[in-house]
Design a protein around this motif. Structure first.
Motif, PDB file in Angstrom:
ATOM      1  N   LEU A 209      -2.535  -6.857  -3.463  1.00 36.12           N
ATOM      2  CA  LEU A 209      -3.373  -5.743  -3.022  1.00 36.12           C
ATOM      3  C   LEU A 209      -4.484  -6.237  -2.102  1.00 36.12           C
ATOM      4  O   LEU A 209      -4.943  -7.370  -2.211  1.00 36.12           O
ATOM      5  CB  LEU A 209      -3.986  -5.027  -4.232  1.00 36.12           C
ATOM      6  N   THR A 210      -4.922  -5.363  -1.197  1.00 33.91           N
ATOM      7  CA  THR A 210      -6.027  -5.699  -0.302  1.00 33.91           C
ATOM      8  C   THR A 210      -7.339  -5.715  -1.081  1.00 33.91           C
ATOM      9  O   THR A 210      -7.416  -5.256  -2.231  1.00 33.91           O
ATOM     10  CB  THR A 210      -6.138  -4.675   0.832  1.00 33.91           C
TER      11      THR A 210
ATOM     12  N   GLU B 138      -8.313  -2.271  -2.147  1.00 33.18           N
ATOM     13  CA  GLU B 138      -7.463  -1.809  -3.244  1.00 33.18           C
ATOM     14  C   GLU B 138      -7.832  -2.500  -4.554  1.00 33.18           C
ATOM     15  O   GLU B 138      -7.823  -1.870  -5.620  1.00 33.18           O
ATOM     16  CB  GLU B 138      -5.989  -2.064  -2.898  1.00 33.18           C
ATOM     17  N   GLN B 139      -8.174  -3.775  -4.493  1.00 34.80           N
ATOM     18  CA  GLN B 139      -8.614  -4.473  -5.691  1.00 34.80           C
ATOM     19  C   GLN B 139      -9.874  -3.835  -6.262  1.00 34.80           C
ATOM     20  O   GLN B 139     -10.012  -3.678  -7.484  1.00 34.80           O
ATOM     21  CB  GLN B 139      -8.868  -5.946  -5.373  1.00 34.80           C
TER      22      GLN B 139
ATOM     23  N   TYR C 120     -10.693  -0.722  -5.950  1.00 32.95           N
ATOM     24  CA  TYR C 120     -10.276   0.554  -6.540  1.00 32.95           C
ATOM     25  C   TYR C 120      -9.740   0.339  -7.951  1.00 32.95           C
ATOM     26  O   TYR C 120     -10.081   1.081  -8.880  1.00 32.95           O
ATOM     27  CB  TYR C 120      -9.204   1.195  -5.653  1.00 32.95           C
TER      28      TYR C 120
ATOM     29  N   LEU D  71      -0.919   2.039  -6.619  1.00 31.87           N
ATOM     30  CA  LEU D  71      -1.054   1.421  -5.306  1.00 31.87           C
ATOM     31  C   LEU D  71       0.200   0.633  -4.930  1.00 31.87           C
ATOM     32  O   LEU D  71       0.670   0.696  -3.783  1.00 31.87           O
ATOM     33  CB  LEU D  71      -2.276   0.506  -5.284  1.00 31.87           C
TER      34      LEU D  71
ATOM     35  N   LYS E 299       2.769   1.485  -1.771  1.00 31.37           N
ATOM     36  CA  LYS E 299       3.120   0.476  -0.782  1.00 31.37           C
ATOM     37  C   LYS E 299       4.639   0.394  -0.616  1.00 31.37           C
ATOM     38  O   LYS E 299       5.163   0.339   0.510  1.00 31.37           O
ATOM     39  CB  LYS E 299       2.572  -0.890  -1.203  1.00 31.37           C
TER      40      LYS E 299
ATOM     41  N   ARG F  42       0.042  -6.646   1.697  1.00 32.23           N
ATOM     42  CA  ARG F  42      -1.358  -6.460   2.079  1.00 32.23           C
ATOM     43  C   ARG F  42      -1.502  -6.015   3.530  1.00 32.23           C
ATOM     44  O   ARG F  42      -2.619  -5.759   3.992  1.00 32.23           O
ATOM     45  CB  ARG F  42      -2.139  -7.755   1.839  1.00 32.23           C
TER      46      ARG F  42
ATOM     47  N   GLU G 172      -2.396  -0.530   3.570  1.00 30.69           N
ATOM     48  CA  GLU G 172      -3.468  -0.231   2.611  1.00 30.69           C
ATOM     49  C   GLU G 172      -3.395   1.227   2.185  1.00 30.69           C
ATOM     50  O   GLU G 172      -3.237   2.126   3.018  1.00 30.69           O
ATOM     51  CB  GLU G 172      -4.831  -0.535   3.215  1.00 30.69           C
TER      52      GLU G 172
ATOM     53  N   THR H 211      -4.784   4.654   0.162  1.00 25.50           N
ATOM     54  CA  THR H 211      -5.862   5.458  -0.413  1.00 25.50           C
ATOM     55  C   THR H 211      -5.214   6.659  -1.093  1.00 25.50           C
ATOM     56  O   THR H 211      -4.235   7.216  -0.586  1.00 25.50           O
ATOM     57  CB  THR H 211      -6.863   5.934   0.651  1.00 25.50           C
TER      58      THR H 211
END
Length: 247
Positions: free
Chosen positions: A127-128, A131-132, A134, A148, A152, A168, A171, A173
């Motif tokens: 995860l980006t 995202e981490q 989040y 997430l 992806k 990664r 991303e 949302t």
């Protein structure tokens, strides 16, 4: 977009619903897990396309429908040897499979996941940074991490790369959701492309979709579709017999 779910118990024991090429491929799969997933994915896709084309679903009619994979791995469907006219995406997890049938939204992707624990290493590696954050802030960390990841996977299917591409590099949302209802999501690639989509939780399963263009929330092909997933229990029946007979 329309969607359908099926469980492994729905796979017929009589192989007459398969095309000769599908039967040959299934027979050559030595491991029960791989053979079972192959058959389940074809069953759900054939039923979904049959519904979209208003075709019957007896064995003979299903044998007219063939599910193939492009060199990228993306599935495509033929009816009587000709393209079915719809974009499709298929995903399976723990004895269950879903098929998404798109019309007019270009490429589509879907993914089915369990809400299950994900390690800190998984979150860090796949995860980006946003995202981490989040996941770290989420009341339900397992739900957030799997949501997430699933989104992806759906977007990478739209890109026709699958997990060959760094996860990664896209991303996610997401909008807040509630069980048994669709909520919006969006996936942006590092190149700037945006893939809108939807997500829902039914019981222990998460279902995400993404598309190349905005589209309304998917509609279940069968009225009982959401209830089927909500009541579905993960299954790992292949553990009792890892090697398939005749493989």
């Amino acid at each position: 977009m329309r969607w359908l779910a099926r469980g492994e118990d729905a796979v017929p024991t009589d192989p007459s619903w398969l095309t000769p090429a599908e039967l040959a491929r299934a027979s050559g799969l030595r491991y029960t897990k791989r053979r079972g997933e192959y058959l389940l994915r074809r069953l759900v896709a054939k039923h979904a396309v049959a519904a979209a084309r208003d075709l019957p679903t007896d064995a003979g009619a299903l044998a007219r429908i063939e599910v193939r994979n492009a060199p990228t791995g993306a599935p495509y469907v033929l009816v009587d040897g000709a393209p079915c006219g719809f974009e499709v995406s298929i995903s399976d997890r723990a004895g269950w499979a879903v098929c998404l049938v798109g019309a007019g939204a270009g490429a589509v992707g879907c993914d089915l996941e369990l809400v299950e624990p994900r390690s800190p290493g998984f979150v860090r590696d796949f995860l980006t940074a946003a995202e981490q954050s989040y996941v770290d802030a989420a009341a339900d960390r397992d739900l957030a991490a799997n949501l997430l990841w699933s989104a992806k996977e759906s977007a990478l299917k739209v890109l026709r790369t699958g997990l060959r591409r760094d996860t990664r590099s896209v991303e996610v949302t997401v909008a807040d959701g509630r069980p048994g209802a669709w909520a919006a999501l969006r996936v942006r690639s590092v190149e700037g492309a945006v893939f809108p989509g939807w997500w829902r939780r039914d019981g222990r399963f998460l279902f995400t979709v993404a598309a190349a263009a905005p589209t309304p929330a998917p509609v279940a092909i069968e009225d009982r579709g959401p209830a089927v997933l909500a009541a579905a229990e993960p299954r790992h029946s292949w553990l009792a017999r890892p090697l398939a007979s005749g493989g």
